[in-house]
Write an enzyme that holds these catalytic residues in place. Structure first.
Site, PDB file in Angstrom:
ATOM      1  N   HIS A 189       0.844  -1.208   0.000  1.00 46.98           N
ATOM      2  CA  HIS A 189       0.000   0.000   0.000  1.00 46.98           C
ATOM      3  C   HIS A 189       0.880   1.259   0.000  1.00 46.98           C
ATOM      4  O   HIS A 189       0.607   2.216  -0.729  1.00 46.98           O
ATOM      5  CB  HIS A 189      -0.879   0.050   1.263  1.00 46.98           C
ATOM      6  CG  HIS A 189      -1.922  -1.019   1.349  1.00 46.98           C
ATOM      7  ND1 HIS A 189      -2.088  -1.813   2.467  1.00 46.98           N
ATOM      8  CD2 HIS A 189      -2.869  -1.416   0.466  1.00 46.98           C
ATOM      9  CE1 HIS A 189      -3.102  -2.646   2.269  1.00 46.98           C
ATOM     10  NE2 HIS A 189      -3.586  -2.437   1.062  1.00 46.98           N
ATOM     11  N   LYS A 209     -18.117  -6.326   7.743  1.00 42.91           N
ATOM     12  CA  LYS A 209     -16.859  -7.070   7.683  1.00 42.91           C
ATOM     13  C   LYS A 209     -16.163  -6.935   9.039  1.00 42.91           C
ATOM     14  O   LYS A 209     -16.036  -5.817   9.549  1.00 42.91           O
ATOM     15  CB  LYS A 209     -15.993  -6.462   6.575  1.00 42.91           C
ATOM     16  CG  LYS A 209     -14.933  -7.392   6.061  1.00 42.91           C
ATOM     17  CD  LYS A 209     -14.417  -6.921   4.718  1.00 42.91           C
ATOM     18  CE  LYS A 209     -13.052  -7.501   4.443  1.00 42.91           C
ATOM     19  NZ  LYS A 209     -12.550  -7.172   3.122  1.00 42.91           N
ATOM     20  N   ARG A 252      -1.514  -5.619  -8.396  1.00 38.49           N
ATOM     21  CA  ARG A 252      -0.392  -6.528  -8.174  1.00 38.49           C
ATOM     22  C   ARG A 252      -0.408  -7.515  -9.330  1.00 38.49           C
ATOM     23  O   ARG A 252      -0.306  -7.141 -10.475  1.00 38.49           O
ATOM     24  CB  ARG A 252      -0.550  -7.229  -6.817  1.00 38.49           C
ATOM     25  CG  ARG A 252      -0.409  -6.287  -5.638  1.00 38.49           C
ATOM     26  CD  ARG A 252      -0.935  -6.895  -4.392  1.00 38.49           C
ATOM     27  NE  ARG A 252      -2.354  -7.203  -4.550  1.00 38.49           N
ATOM     28  CZ  ARG A 252      -3.133  -7.696  -3.611  1.00 38.49           C
ATOM     29  NH1 ARG A 252      -2.631  -7.979  -2.442  1.00 38.49           N
ATOM     30  NH2 ARG A 252      -4.414  -7.928  -3.832  1.00 38.49           N
ATOM     31  N   SER A 310      -2.833  -7.812   2.726  1.00 40.43           N
ATOM     32  CA  SER A 310      -3.096  -7.742   4.175  1.00 40.43           C
ATOM     33  C   SER A 310      -3.552  -9.107   4.682  1.00 40.43           C
ATOM     34  O   SER A 310      -3.142  -9.556   5.756  1.00 40.43           O
ATOM     35  CB  SER A 310      -4.188  -6.712   4.470  1.00 40.43           C
ATOM     36  OG  SER A 310      -3.789  -5.442   4.064  1.00 40.43           O
TER      37      SER A 310
HETATM   38  O1  PNS Z   1      -8.973  -2.889  -0.828  1.00 42.26           O
HETATM   39  P1  PNS Z   1     -10.349  -3.460  -0.901  1.00 42.26           P
HETATM   40  O2  PNS Z   1     -10.657  -4.140   0.357  1.00 42.26           O
HETATM   41  O3  PNS Z   1     -10.528  -4.363  -2.081  1.00 42.26           O
HETATM   42  O4  PNS Z   1     -11.339  -2.193  -1.091  1.00 42.26           O
HETATM   43  C1  PNS Z   1     -12.606  -2.298  -1.633  1.00 42.26           C
HETATM   44  C2  PNS Z   1     -13.280  -0.907  -1.710  1.00 42.26           C
HETATM   45  C3  PNS Z   1     -13.345  -0.259  -0.340  1.00 42.26           C
HETATM   46  C4  PNS Z   1     -12.503  -0.022  -2.635  1.00 42.26           C
HETATM   47  C5  PNS Z   1     -14.712  -1.123  -2.284  1.00 42.26           C
HETATM   48  O5  PNS Z   1     -15.359  -2.123  -1.564  1.00 42.26           O
HETATM   49  C6  PNS Z   1     -15.584   0.135  -2.263  1.00 42.26           C
HETATM   50  O6  PNS Z   1     -15.300   1.100  -2.923  1.00 42.26           O
HETATM   51  N1  PNS Z   1     -16.665   0.119  -1.453  1.00 42.26           N
HETATM   52  C7  PNS Z   1     -17.563   1.254  -1.309  1.00 42.26           C
HETATM   53  C8  PNS Z   1     -18.943   0.940  -1.858  1.00 42.26           C
HETATM   54  C9  PNS Z   1     -19.017   1.260  -3.332  1.00 42.26           C
HETATM   55  O7  PNS Z   1     -18.834   2.383  -3.767  1.00 42.26           O
HETATM   56  N2  PNS Z   1     -19.355   0.218  -4.146  1.00 42.26           N
HETATM   57  C10 PNS Z   1     -19.496   0.380  -5.583  1.00 42.26           C
HETATM   58  C11 PNS Z   1     -18.224   0.094  -6.357  1.00 42.26           C
HETATM   59  S1  PNS Z   1     -17.669  -1.560  -6.187  1.00 42.26           S
END
Ligand code: PNS
Length: 164
Positions: free
Chosen positions: A18, A42, A91, A129
């Site tokens: 990150h 979560k 990645r 993570s």
């Molecule tokens: O690093 P991660 O855990 O894959 O992050 C996921 C994240 C937080 C970027 C994603 O779940 C998110 O943007 N959630 C907010 C809800 C949202 O906007 N959903 C619509 C697009 S998927």
């Protein structure tokens, strides 16, 4: 005009991968907002407050980074922060499908918000993570994969969980 990128995720906890994305983002944008999704569905290892502290400590001396939390839609949050850019790290190839799906959904929700992808340093290609937590839980040495503060907090967290 100041260009701000939103770097969203769970950051449970922040890793060197990150940090590599944040550093690269700062070469392109004036400001990077690390936005932690506050998702009550979560169950994280670290509380949001713990994650914020670890991120702040890992990025001490970096004035152009803000750490914040959000809930609801990412694109709405980006607009509230006066940003039109969502920055994500890529990645290995395995990330692509998930990231592509999210980027297309975000584009459908708001066509003015662009997703940009940066490649993390090759050293962190196969770390996440989740896999780091798995190794640390059983006493594995992850000190070269996470910032020092996270390494300490992982040890503390798993020691305290063992005693409960
Ligand atoms: O690093 P991660 O855990 O894959 O992050 C996921 C994240 C937080 C970027 C994603 O779940 C998110 O943007 N959630 C907010 C809800 C949202 O906007 N959903 C619509 C697009 S998927």
């Amino acid at each position: 005009m100041n260009k701000t990128a939103i770097y969203p995720g769970f950051f449970d906890p922040i890793t060197n991968g990150h940090l590599s994305i944040v550093t690269r983002g700062l070469q392109i944008f004036d400001r990077v907002v690390i936005a932690i999704l506050n998702n009550p569905q979560k169950v994280p290892l670290f509380t949001v407050e713990e994650r914020i502290c670890m991120i702040r400590e890992s990025l001490i001396g970096e004035p152009n980074v803000e750490v914040d939390t959000f809930d609801g839609l990412l694109v709405d949050y980006a607009v509230r922060k006066n940003s039109r850019v969502v920055m994500r790290g890529l990645r290995a190839l395995s990330d692509f499908e998930y990231e592509f799906q999210m980027a297309l959904m975000n584009r459908k929700l708001n066509r003015d918000v662009q997703s940009i992808f940066l490649m993390t340093d090759y050293k962190w290609f196969y770390t996440s993570s989740t896999i780091i937590k798995q190794a640390a839980r059983f006493g594995g040495d992850v000190s070269d994969l996470v910032p020092p503060v996270v390494n300490e907090k992982l040890k503390e967290k798993f020691a305290s969980l063992k005693n409960t």
